[in-house]
Write a protein that holds these residues in place. Structure first.
Motif, PDB file in Angstrom:
ATOM      1  N   SER A 122       1.932  -4.502 -11.373  1.00  0.00           N
ATOM      2  CA  SER A 122       2.948  -5.554 -11.272  1.00  0.00           C
ATOM      3  C   SER A 122       2.250  -6.885 -11.014  1.00  0.00           C
TER       4      SER A 122
ATOM      5  N   SER B 276       2.316 -19.213  -8.779  1.00  0.00           N
ATOM      6  CA  SER B 276       3.410 -19.797  -9.559  1.00  0.00           C
ATOM      7  C   SER B 276       4.050 -18.799 -10.518  1.00  0.00           C
ATOM      8  N   ASN B 277       3.364 -17.683 -10.794  1.00  0.00           N
ATOM      9  CA  ASN B 277       3.958 -16.717 -11.720  1.00  0.00           C
ATOM     10  C   ASN B 277       4.744 -15.611 -11.013  1.00  0.00           C
ATOM     11  N   LEU B 278       4.869 -15.736  -9.707  1.00  0.00           N
ATOM     12  CA  LEU B 278       5.561 -14.674  -8.968  1.00  0.00           C
ATOM     13  C   LEU B 278       6.988 -15.096  -8.653  1.00  0.00           C
ATOM     14  N   ASP B 279       7.850 -14.115  -8.446  1.00  0.00           N
ATOM     15  CA  ASP B 279       9.220 -14.494  -8.087  1.00  0.00           C
ATOM     16  C   ASP B 279       9.275 -14.946  -6.616  1.00  0.00           C
ATOM     17  N   ALA B 280      10.358 -15.588  -6.248  1.00  0.00           N
ATOM     18  CA  ALA B 280      10.423 -16.331  -4.990  1.00  0.00           C
ATOM     19  C   ALA B 280      10.085 -15.477  -3.761  1.00  0.00           C
ATOM     20  N   LYS B 281      10.649 -14.281  -3.694  1.00  0.00           N
ATOM     21  CA  LYS B 281      10.430 -13.423  -2.522  1.00  0.00           C
ATOM     22  C   LYS B 281       8.958 -13.043  -2.382  1.00  0.00           C
ATOM     23  N   LEU B 282       8.409 -12.596  -3.516  1.00  0.00           N
ATOM     24  CA  LEU B 282       7.026 -12.136  -3.514  1.00  0.00           C
ATOM     25  C   LEU B 282       6.086 -13.299  -3.202  1.00  0.00           C
ATOM     26  N   ARG B 283       6.480 -14.461  -3.722  1.00  0.00           N
ATOM     27  CA  ARG B 283       5.638 -15.638  -3.516  1.00  0.00           C
ATOM     28  C   ARG B 283       5.493 -15.906  -2.016  1.00  0.00           C
TER      29      ARG B 283
ATOM     30  N   ASP C 152       3.887 -26.890  -5.244  1.00  0.00           N
ATOM     31  CA  ASP C 152       4.985 -26.412  -4.414  1.00  0.00           C
ATOM     32  C   ASP C 152       4.751 -26.867  -2.973  1.00  0.00           C
TER      33      ASP C 152
END
Lengths: 374, 569, 348
Positions: A156, A183-190, A214
């Motif tokens: 993943s 930057s390529n991860l979704d918000a939670k994972l980030r 960010d």
């Protein structure tokens, strides 16, 4: 997925390792066929060993170019890059004791996780036994020990990110470079990854330069933030400094939500505060060193520095929009000072558009900047 | 962290260093590529130009534009007609393949490609046998008295030979069109016919144009077919041959070759820099829907009719080749015989092995140069690389006739540089390697362009950060290339080898001037047999050659599968 | 910077190209000697193969050949000598031509004496080892359709019914083509204009000028054309190979004939072998092989075996063939032919 709390920190024994990075007047100009575009203009900064420094700015501000110059993928047009006092400019990228984590992770798709991580050690001809030990330690550290034989496309995004991090860490570099790695991860994972990266970096004590656009990433992770705009440094400082005491209007606007009101400075006080005349009210608040009496100033009012009341306050106005966002309610209020953005954490019932309200200011969250010169 | 607001240095200075300090390895690779390009294109072409600009050459040029205009005019006419027919048929075959559903699609694909893997005059010979004045179909079956010799025969044969190029080109573009486009058009109420003419065709215009231009150059340069089937239709390519082979007038031939070279280069530039720029297809790699087959009978029936006719023609011709190899004289004396294969076994076995070993050497070398060029173009010199890219592609832009003649001129004698002999003679029977080196050189020159294209395409899709990651981990430029870049573009490299091998084994036009007694090449042996009218032997040779190409393709495809499977495993 | 690199590269390549032009004066370009024998063979492939193998077997000299038309051999010699040691086959006048350009080393074979005078060059430039004549090779079925008999005169070829029905070899690439040209020239008393005039008329009837001599015969055999100007030997050979509609006739006014010659080439890397080859090919033992190839050209040795179907050369009416003249006028004629005949566009 989460790194084991008790994992040994293989790369933390960095007593002898320095990692002081100094950039002196670094400028990078790209010659196109018609013009010369300056991507980075006179970048000067010193990064102490073990610091986590973030280059923050909008896209095209030169932050990635600066990072790539540190890494050696770009050569400065002029200026000097020093690592522990030694010039790096003429050192090819593969000879610099730095490791980079890329936005796209840049894992070798033809190699499995273990081979990806041991790639650099093989290049350095590290003995097999030590290689195995260090790879295992790095994998443990980032919490991917069970994926040894997997190939990148079987992982993943978050797992790939961890492999990329382990691949950089295993080299025990003096400097870790991050090019928008989240930057390529979704918000939670980030959010989770940024905590982990920060934790790992802190344990390993490796000087890190992190590029992002960010602001919340920058604020949560960094010891120091370098805010860049159009190739130039706008401000260098700790997160709370750049947030609360931005050096320029650009910095103020880029980090968080801010309202700007033009005002006349009536007095500057010795305790680094100033008094300004706003429509209808005279206000004393902390100010920038360049603010001078009798000159124009810009008053920065953070959106959370405004408290809504039922009528009285620094200024009164009419609610134009109200958006309930769970923790806060975002208002736009038309006032004598112009439209204000207000983030209200109050638990009061949301105010309806059209209702007349008053705005109270928390003066310590107001900051006075010199007025913009035309 | 300390802030320094030291006085700004003069920021308006001109950039002194704009690129990363390059590894000597990069310069080494550049040197290899430059030397190879000079050797493969520069020297032959400049020798040709020098020979063409002698008084004799200039006289030939003048004559071609004044007293004897026919060959020039004929060449242009032939080129235009072949390009037109080939592009139209190529488009229809591709359209059917991508948009229609009918049984036997896979088979059709391979049948369409068949002419590409066979020597060019296989088609010509079969054509004469089946559709000639006394052809089995035209005369014996239909009772027609149809003359194939001349323009009409050449157009059909050359179109058939080069249609696969158009087909591949156009099909790739059709397949890369985003299906949501068609969905959008349909949702807006467009009929399938409307979509074909207003969406599909305009969007593949670049591919159509590119195919048209490629076919034009190939048709104008082709030498073997006009020799066999030209009748009294004289074209520049065959005039060049007669000038050299008949009169030994190399300068006149070089002059005529220059006339061929200029439009070919012009067409090449137009195709590469104009048509390519006009491309409107965005290749996302991720189709955003699945294609729905076109079912409107108004479209499917005419398209399938042409496709069926064309396929039938291919089947008949290749059937004739297969049968012709085992009959005494197909159409005249149809008794079964093994004599032709005996002939090939007796006289052609050295040609078979020679052709094979030269191919085995040339295809990988061509692929390697293609990789090096592509690597320099994509990774090292993104701007200057366009020049390199252009130079590499010259191998396909220079007409075969011109290239071959250039090689003969450049390498029949030792090469001298500043008074030192740097190369012995490479072309001709007395040369080192008995001429094989020059032939391999031509093979390599012809193998580079397709390989280069496929490697550049593949390399452009590899995120450069992957290579930077390797560099960042301490790998040198050479190590990165070996351990990271090459494994990632393996499939493209194998494709390059495959194309190179196919082109090498089937080329004749480009090597006709440099074949030697000691180095017998299958295609030139076939030309001899065709030319002498011994079609049976030629058919047997062609069948063997097609078989060999298929084997080579099979081996490389198997290798490709192995490589891609291992990667995705 | 980049433009600088490009300019530098261009300059370098230019320098290389300029200076790589040719060997400086006095450079040693002599080719090394070789034990192998390289034969330029201007006969049909199977004949070349058989003869080469037989020579190798008889002498133990390793030999290779390449089949090339006479014109092609001349062209190759022009580009580089030394590629071939000996030239076997092709009309004697081509060998003379080669000698004129300095490509032949005269050698009078010990076996040359056994040949008739017409089969030898007095100075030893060439010796003849086979001979055949120009004839008309017709497809009787096709002729019947046109309502014609097999031609027996050069003028018969001009019949309007034969429009697009005649095949002829191109004089530039095939010796046969030039032989037809020179035969007419001899018949016209050496008048070049009259000769060209004849071929201009014939041009209307010619479908294709083929690159090689044998092509026309095969085309006639398949019925693509009705008549081919061909070697009698080729015609008989094709007939025996299965093209049974072919019929051989000769022009009554006389025809040209070919003396297939052998000569030793300049810069031979194996001159000894070349001489041995020349000696050998003039023996009865070598010429007896023709009947089994089968070659339908007649041997030049009177006592060599004549194959069963080989057209006997002594019954053919021949023109008075002047090899020297034929050689001298070749270029002129080919140029005239190319400029005035082959370039004529004709309505089909």
């Amino acid at each position: 997925m989460t790194p084991s709390e008790s994992s040994p920190v293989a790369t933390a024994n960095t007593g002898s390792r320095a990692g002081a990075l100094e950039l002196r007047h670094v400028t990078k100009a790209f010659a196109t066929s018609h013009t010369v575009a300056t991507a980075v203009d006179d970048f000067t900064a010193t990064i102490e060993p073990g610091q986590f420094v973030t280059l923050l700015g909008p896209s095209g501000c030169g932050k990635t170019t600066t990072l790539r110059m540190i890494a050696g993928f770009e050569t400065p047009t002029s200026g000097e890059i020093l690592l522990d006092g030694a010039s790096m400019v003429s050192v090819p990228p593969n000879r610099r004791p730095m490791s980079m984590v890329f936005q796209s992770y840049a894992l070798f798709p033809n190699l499995n996780v273990a081979d990806n991580i041991s790639f650099g050690l093989r290049v350095k001809r590290v003995a097999k036994a030590e290689r195995i030990r260090r790879v295992a330690a790095a994998m443990e550290q980032v919490g991917i020990a069970e994926y040894v034989k997997r190939y990148p496309h079987e992982l993943s995004g978050g797992q790939q990110q961890r492999v990329a991090l382990a691949r950089a860490l295993v080299m025990e570099p003096k400097i870790l470079l991050f090019d928008e790695p989240l930057s390529n991860l979704d918000a939670k994972l980030r959010e989770r990854m940024r905590d982990e990266i920060k934790a790992i970096q802190a344990r390993a004590g490796i000087t890190s330069v992190f590029v992002t656009h960010d602001q919340s990433e920058a604020m949560t992770m960094s010891d120091v933030i370098v805010v860049m705009n159009r190739g130039r440094i706008e401000q260098i400082g700790a997160p709370h400094e750049v947030y609360r005491r931005p050096a320029t209007r650009f910095v103020a606007a880029f980090l968080g939500k801010a309202n700007f009101v033009d005002a006349e400075v009536t007095a500057v006080h010795p305790d680094s505060t100033a008094t300004v005349q706003l429509p209808g009210i005279r206000l004393t608040a902390p100010c920038h060193a360049d603010v001078a009496a009798g000159r124009r100033a810009t008053v920065m009012i953070r959106s959370e520095a405004v408290r809504l009341t039922d009528g009285c306050g620094a200024v009164t106005g009419t609610v134009t929009t109200a958006a309930f966002d769970g923790a806060i309610t975002q208002y736009r209020v038309n006032t004598e000072w112009g439209p204000l953005q207000v983030d209200s954490t109050g638990t009061e019932t949301p105010r309806q558009p059209g209702s007349t309200i008053g705005c109270e200011l928390a003066n310590d969250q107001v900051w006075i900047l010199p007025g913009e010169q035309a | 962290m300390t802030t320094s607001t030291a006085a700004r240095t003069n920021t308006t200075q001109t950039p002194a260093r704009t690129t990363v300090a390059r590894d000597p390895y990069v310069w080494g690779v550049l040197a290899i590529v430059v030397v190879a390009i000079i050797g493969l294109h520069g020297l032959p072409v400049s020798k040709l130009i020098a020979a063409g600009l002698t008084p004799e050459g200039l006289a030939a040029i003048t004559r071609a534009f004044t007293a004897d205009l026919a060959p020039l005019w004929n060449s242009l006419l032939l080129g235009l007609l072949v390009a037109l027919l080939g592009t139209v048929v190529g488009f229809l075959m591709a359209y059917a393949q991508v948009f229609l559903s009918f049984p036997g699609k896979r088979v059709l694909h391979w049948l369409t490609l068949l002419p590409m893997i066979s020597p060019p005059f296989a088609v010509a010979t079969a054509m004469i046998t089946m559709f000639g004045r006394r052809g089995i179909i035209t005369y014996h079956l239909l009772g027609l008295d149809f003359t194939l010799y001349g323009l009409q025969g050449l157009v059909i044969v050359l179109a058939m030979t080069f249609t696969p190029l158009a087909y591949l080109n156009i099909r790739a573009m059709l397949e890369n069109m985003d299906p949501s486009l068609f969905e959008a058009a349909k949702a807006l109420g467009a009929s399938e016919a409307y979509i074909l003419f207003r969406v599909t065709l305009p969007m593949v215009t670049p591919a159509l144009l590119a195919s048209f231009l490629i076919l034009f150059v190939e048709a104008v340069a082709d030498l073997a077919n006009p020799l066999v089937l030209g009748g009294d239709f004289r074209v520049l390519a065959s005039e060049i041959y007669f000038a050299v082979a008949g009169n030994g007038n190399v300068s006149a031939a070089a002059g005529l070759a220059l006339i061929l070279l200029l439009p070919a280069l012009g067409v090449f530039c137009v195709q590469k820099y104009w048509a390519a720029r006009k491309s409107v297809v965005t290749i996302t790699g991720k189709p955003t829907g699945s294609r729905v087959d076109v079912t409107d009978h108004g479209i499917t029936i005419p398209v399938l009719a042409v496709v069926t006719l064309w396929t039938a023609l291919i089947v008949v011709l290749y059937g004739a080749i297969a049968v012709g190899g085992v009959t005494n004289i197909l159409g005249v004396d149809n008794t079964i015989t093994g004599a032709h294969y005996e002939f090939v076994a007796r006289l052609g076995s050295t040609a078979v092995t020679t052709t094979l070993w030269m191919t085995v050497v040339a295809a990988p070398v061509g692929a390697l140069l293609a990789v090096l060029i592509a690597w320099l173009v994509v990774r090292q010199f993104p701007r200057f690389g366009r020049v390199l890219d252009f130079l590499g592609m010259l191998g396909s832009a220079i007409p075969g006739t011109v290239l071959g003649l250039g090689f003969a001129l450049a390498y029949a004698k030792p090469t001298w540089l500043f008074g030192i002999q740097i190369l012995p003679a490479l072309a001709g029977g007395v040369s080192v390697g008995a001429g094989a080196i020059a032939i391999i050189g031509v093979y390599v020159a012809r193998a580079i362009p397709t390989g280069q294209q496929s490697v550049i395409a593949s390399l452009s899709q590899v995120n450069p950060q992957i290579e930077e990651a390797a560099t960042s981990l301490g790998a040198s430029v050479a190590h990165t290339m070996r351990a990271v870049t090459l494994p990632l573009i393996n499939p493209a490299i194998l494709t390059a080898i495959m194309y190179g091998a196919t082109r090498s084994m089937t080329t004749i036009t480009a090597i006709i001037f440099i074949t030697t007694p000691q180095t017998k090449v299958m295609t030139s042996q076939i030309l001899d047999e065709v030319d002498a009218g011994r079609f049976g032997n030629a058919f047997a040779y062609c069948t063997v050659l097609i078989g060999l190409v298929l084997i080579v393709l099979g081996v490389t495809t198997a290798a490709l599968r192995l490589v891609t499977r291992r990667k995705s495993a | 910077m980049r433009t600088k690199i490009a300019a530098l590269m261009a300059a370098c390549s230019l320098a290389v190209t300029m200076s790589a032009c040719s060997a400086p004066e006095g450079a040693n370009t002599e080719a090394p000697t070789s034990q192998e024998l390289n034969i330029a063979c201007s006969q049909q492939e199977d004949f070349c193969q058989k003869i080469t193998a037989a020579f190798e077997a008889a002498t133990g000299i390793k030999s290779t050949y390449v089949r090339l038309g006479a014109g092609e051999v001349l062209a190759r010699l022009q580009t580089s000598t030394g590629e071939f040691d000996v030239w076997s086959g092709g009309q004697a006048e081509n060998h003379l031509k080669a000698n004129d350009r300095g490509f032949v080393v005269p050698y009078i074979s010990t076996n040359a004496g056994k040949l008739d005078a017409q089969y030898n060059d007095a100075k030893g430039i060439w010796s003849g080892f086979y001979t055949d004549s120009v004839g008309f090779c017709s497809n009787t079925k096709e002729l019947a359709k046109l309502g014609l008999d097999a031609p027996t005169s050069w003028d018969d070829l001009l019949a309007p019914q034969l429009k697009g029905q005649v095949s002829m070899a191109h004089p530039a690439t095939a010796g046969l083509g030039y032989m037809a040209l020179f035969t007419i020239n001899t018949l016209k008393g050496g008048d070049q204009a009259a000769t060209i005039d004849y071929f201009k008329k014939l041009n209307t009837n010619v479908m294709q000028y083929s690159k090689s001599a044998a092509t026309g015969t095969e085309m006639a055999g398949r019925g693509e054309v009705a008549v081919s100007i061909a070697f009698d030997s080729d015609c008989v050979k094709a007939n025996k190979a299965g093209m049974s509609d072919l019929k051989l006739t000769y022009p009554a006014e006389g025809t040209g004939y070919e003396v297939g010659a052998v000569s030793i080439l300049k810069d031979a890397r194996n001159e000894d072998g070349a001489k041995k080859y020349m000696d050998w090919i003039l023996t009865k033992q070598a010429q007896d092989l023709y009947s089994s190839v089968p070659s339908f050209a007649a041997p030049t040795l009177g006592d060599a075996t004549l194959g069963a179907d080989v057209p006997p050369q002594n019954t053919v009416k021949k023109v008075d063939w002047d090899t020297r003249k034929a050689a001298d006028q070749r270029e002129d004629f080919i140029k005239a032919f190319g400029d005035q005949v082959a370039s004529e566009t004709k309505a089909q």
